[in-house]
Design an enzyme around this catalytic site. Sequence first.
Site, mmCIF file in Angstrom:
data_model
loop_
_atom_site.group_PDB
_atom_site.id
_atom_site.type_symbol
_atom_site.label_atom_id
_atom_site.label_comp_id
_atom_site.label_asym_id
_atom_site.label_seq_id
_atom_site.Cartn_x
_atom_site.Cartn_y
_atom_site.Cartn_z
ATOM 1 N N ARG A 174 0.842 -1.203 0.000
ATOM 2 C CA ARG A 174 0.000 0.000 0.000
ATOM 3 C C ARG A 174 0.877 1.252 0.000
ATOM 4 O O ARG A 174 1.499 1.580 0.998
ATOM 5 C CB ARG A 174 -0.934 0.018 1.213
ATOM 6 C CG ARG A 174 -1.779 1.282 1.268
ATOM 7 C CD ARG A 174 -3.015 1.151 2.150
ATOM 8 N NE ARG A 174 -2.720 1.083 3.565
ATOM 9 C CZ ARG A 174 -3.637 1.237 4.534
ATOM 10 N NH1 ARG A 174 -4.901 1.486 4.212
ATOM 11 N NH2 ARG A 174 -3.304 1.134 5.806
ATOM 12 N N ASP A 462 -3.803 3.659 14.294
ATOM 13 C CA ASP A 462 -2.946 4.139 13.221
ATOM 14 C C ASP A 462 -3.384 5.546 12.865
ATOM 15 O O ASP A 462 -4.174 6.168 13.593
ATOM 16 C CB ASP A 462 -2.952 3.184 12.026
ATOM 17 C CG ASP A 462 -4.309 3.097 11.321
ATOM 18 O OD1 ASP A 462 -5.230 3.875 11.649
ATOM 19 O OD2 ASP A 462 -4.440 2.243 10.423
#
Length: 546
Positions: A174, A462
């Site tokens: 990603r 996150d």
Amino acid sequence: MRTRTGPIPTQIHEPAIEVAGRLAPRYDEILTPEALAFLTELHHRFGARRHDRLADRMRRRFQVGNGHDPQFRDDTRHIREDAEWRVAGAGPGLEDRRVEITGPTDPKMTINALNSGAKVWLADQEDATSPTWRNVIEGQLSLRDAIRGELSFTSPEGKRYEVTATETPTIVMRPRGWHLTEHHIRFTDRTGRTMAASGSLVDFGLYFFHNAQQLIANGRGPYFYIAKLESSEEAKLWDDVFSFSEQYVGIPHGTIRATVLIETLPAAFEMEEILFELRDHCAGLNAGRWDYIFSIIKNYRGRGARFVLPDRSEVTMTVPFMRAYTELLVQTCHKRGAFAIGGMSAFIPNRRDPEVTQRAFEKVAADKKREAGDGFDGTWVAHPDLIPVARAEFDAVLGDRPNQLDRQRPEVDVKAADLIDVHIGRPITAAGVHGNVSVAIRYIEAWLRGLGAVAIDNLMEDAATAEISRSQVWQWIHQDRSTEDGTPITRDYVERLIAQVLDEVERRDGDRFDDAAEVFREVALGTDFPAFLTLPAYARFLVETD
């Protein structure tokens, strides 16, 4: 005296990439002249279109903020009504995605992921990675070594880590979203203007250039998760990047496979269009729940009290707007032959606390049972101990089948209004406000030290979850909200909570809590609302200037 007529001549410069970051051992294996030439071509061909797409985002956000709710597009109705087209679907190694593990790309986490037993590893250079220059380049080194079977790691304590699994997960990398820049690499365009490189193109370009051929030789392929998309035009830009890159290195068109995270409100209204634009390269869509909640808050932060969400813990996957979004995603994917991948429950086990671990197992099992029952083909976990829990729920539904693309979900009928039905009917509590301030400051502090995925209060945090925390605080202040006990949520109230949090945390020499509190004040207490907290934090604290 003669008067010049006609166009003013413009000096044409040769596009160029320059590395401005320091060079540590082995960085030259990633920042090769050939790789930098490829990055130059990517920026030359696609950099201007990237800026255009980012401008489109600002215009759409302005429209929503001024009362224009998003709708399904009339100009692309023909795409949605054409029943014939399908996406490319799974590439080699992506046929069964029932459990995927996510995590950053440092050597230890890379080895743990490859030994985890998951079907897929989301190798995350985005929300689970703090984009320090070291993390950006050494993450690429970890991936390069892992793909060639050369990765090992010895911790400072002397513990050695090696890949021991006989079958490792398929890697899906990603890269950073279109909005992020890489200040340690500079691009000069044909007009002579020099600017920071695109984080997306740097992450994608370095990984693809060095690893595409080796991945194919390994029986897999160059696969990507695409983050933060907001429109089919942004998807088309990625598709053109993929097509050019395949041609550049000499591999067949369609070798790349992308899975797009639907994690912004605008993208939820263009799922079919996004699949269509990426159809030659698309494997599926993912329900990126945390960024999606953040996107709702960001777009509707100034639209009045009826768009204010309660405590973060109350915004579950079963509230109306989240239920509508995930059901539409499964239906859309399976209609077009695409995999639907579920999101990540934030609960994580604690090997030192059996009670916490049991609660995490129960919460995750319930979440994955719902996803499997809804028709998802796979799901995410953030910890290896959760893989058996998630796999059991998907095994119960899938059995020996690799997916459930045959579940078309014709009964799902999601209207535009359903996607913005944010009424939950729960209060904002004092504990909820304190929790947001505490989580955001503790996460930002870790992020400034180079950690992108952090266990806080037995939840995996996150950048996306930190964004929810700070944006809720901003919205509560600006919409004059009060806690359940009647206390107005004001800047002064939050300042007191900041002081309380700084007293509560364990301070160490070299910690970044004072800087984290400064960042939090800017992104949660300021008059303006930064689109992403990582933008000012990166520019002020992570860009090396020496």
